[in-house]
Design an enzyme around this catalytic site. Structure first.
Site, PDB file in Angstrom:
ATOM      1  N   GLU A 237       0.835  -1.205   0.000  1.00 44.65           N
ATOM      2  CA  GLU A 237       0.000   0.000   0.000  1.00 44.65           C
ATOM      3  C   GLU A 237       0.870   1.255   0.000  1.00 44.65           C
ATOM      4  O   GLU A 237       0.618   2.201  -0.747  1.00 44.65           O
ATOM      5  CB  GLU A 237      -0.923   0.001   1.206  1.00 44.65           C
ATOM      6  CG  GLU A 237      -1.827   1.224   1.287  1.00 44.65           C
ATOM      7  CD  GLU A 237      -2.780   1.177   2.465  1.00 44.65           C
ATOM      8  OE1 GLU A 237      -3.783   1.907   2.430  1.00 44.65           O
ATOM      9  OE2 GLU A 237      -2.521   0.417   3.416  1.00 44.65           O
ATOM     10  N   GLU A 369       3.377  10.214  10.813  1.00 41.94           N
ATOM     11  CA  GLU A 369       4.070   9.859  12.057  1.00 41.94           C
ATOM     12  C   GLU A 369       4.452   8.372  12.060  1.00 41.94           C
ATOM     13  O   GLU A 369       5.574   7.994  12.462  1.00 41.94           O
ATOM     14  CB  GLU A 369       3.177  10.180  13.259  1.00 41.94           C
ATOM     15  CG  GLU A 369       2.964  11.659  13.511  1.00 41.94           C
ATOM     16  CD  GLU A 369       1.960  12.288  12.555  1.00 41.94           C
ATOM     17  OE1 GLU A 369       1.888  13.527  12.523  1.00 41.94           O
ATOM     18  OE2 GLU A 369       1.250  11.540  11.843  1.00 41.94           O
TER      19      GLU A 369
END
Length: 399
Positions: A237, A369
């Site tokens: 992905e 993050e």
């Protein structure tokens, strides 16, 4: 240049000949899309590095752009757009973990676009901490009974199949008690509900699973090894999301340059410098992707994919922020927020809609993050972030 060297190899000649044969015998625009993409799959061009009979010809992976370019030049689609999640996110996991028979059953209709796919991983209480998910799968005879809720599920409303991560053992630490399944979205008990986005559209969904039965034959990997299988999917992905801009001057930076040309009255030396810096970043990102493609000859995607995903998503946001600022007051205009409008990029306010849509790029496929954590821990080998619940049985973790 590496791309020139690649195209002189016997493998490249084989891929090129196969691609030209397909578009000659099945002219794009003159035959149904499913026929064209079915012939593409049968010729081994959908994923050239896959095994023969599964949409590939066991050629080096870096030759895929060569095949896709021939398709586009003949007037056909970029293949991944036919079934975005299926092509870029799911197919690799199916190839690695499904039996050849099950893979063959799933991959051809995926490749033709006849059967769309979605991903059921994230939950309201398990987004960035995906391993903390609570959807339960309990063994029942030759299958599994699944109950839970998933969220942020792109295209779930039109999908036939889904990849699903569920908890099968709550008595072990959270990473060890997960199992990976293929779910038929037409199964009784699957309820898909749309989530309206900032753009007004509803391409995301939440999915409720109420006593859904999944046959054990639709499990990928061993019971309890779902975290490892899911990481394979997540790596694909990140690569898929990071590789969206493949041609020089295309994508977001192409939009910015076209705006600059179309609105000379808005130009200034300061904005010219910003645009030039964004062009340099975009070109560096494009070349990084090309280098990664050439290096990825084994078909296995590593944690380095987090680099292209992180850089690409933050770059996309920066470019569209420039576009809105460059448009000045016009950037605040919007024609409609109607959920039934055609897509996120059409209409007179396409740039504004792309700007709004770009806010999701640093969230989908793993937040920025999380990408920095992946890069730090798995690429740079820095000490891992402190995780107090890593060895605690999932049922004992406060939620």
């Amino acid at each position: 240049m590496p791309s020139i060297a690649v195209q002189t190899t016997p493998d490249a000649a084989m891929v090129e000949q196969a691609a030209r044969t397909v578009v000659t015998r099945h002219p794009p625009g003159s035959v149904p899309l499913t026929e064209l993409m079915g012939a593409w799959y049968d010729a081994g061009l959908t994923w050239v590095h896959f095994p023969q009979g599964l949409g590939g010809m066991e050629a080096p992976r870096q030759l895929q752009p060569l095949a896709n370019r021939i398709m586009r030049e003949a007037g056909g689609p970029e293949p991944r757009t036919v079934n975005t999640i299926g092509y870029g996110i799911v197919a690799g996991t199916i190839r690695r973990y499904a039996s050849p028979e099950f893979a063959a059953q799933l991959l051809r209709p995926l490749a033709t676009g006849e059967e769309k796919w979605c991903q059921l991983f994230s939950e309201p209480g398990a987004g960035s901490d995906l391993a903390g998910l609570a959807t339960r799968a309990v063994r029942e005879g030759d299958g599994w009974r699944v109950n839970g809720q998933k969220v942020w599920n792109s295209l779930a409303h039109i999908s036939r199949w889904a990849v699903l991560l569920a908890r099968t053992d709550p008595d072990v630490p959270k990473h060890k008690g997960l199992t990976y399944f293929i779910l038929d979205m037409h199964s009784p008990g699957v309820d898909v509900r749309p989530l309206r986005q900032l753009t007004g559209r509803a391409q995301f969904n939440e999915v409720f699973l109420d006593d859904v039965l999944i046959p054990d034959t639709q499990r990928l990997g061993d019971v309890g090894s779902g975290w490892f299988v899911a990481n394979s999917t997540l790596a694909d992905e990140r690569t898929s999301l990071g590789e969206r801009v493949v041609a020089r001057g295309s994508g977001a930076i192409g939009d910015a340059v076209q705006l600059w040309v179309d609105h000379p009255a808005n130009q200034s030396p300061a904005l010219r410098e910003r645009l030039a810096r964004l062009w340099v970043r975009s070109e560096a990102h494009r070349l990084t992707i090309e280098r990664a493609r050439i290096a990825a000859t084994t078909g296995t995607v590593g944690p380095e994919s987090a680099i292209t995903k992180l850089a690409g998503s933050e770059l996309t946001q920066a470019v569209y922020e420039f576009c809105i600022e460059f448009l000045a007051a016009q950037g605040a205009l919007m024609d409609t927020y109607a959920p039934d409008a055609v897509d996120d990029e059409s209409g007179p306010n396409g740039i504004q809609r792309r700007y709004l849509r770009s806010r999701a790029t640093t969230l989908e496929g793993g937040t920025s993050e999380i990408m920095r954590n992946v890069i730090g821990e798995r690429v740079l080998k820095l000490p891992q972030e402190l995780r107090n619940d890593k060895t605690v049985p999932w049922r004992d973790v406060p939620r």
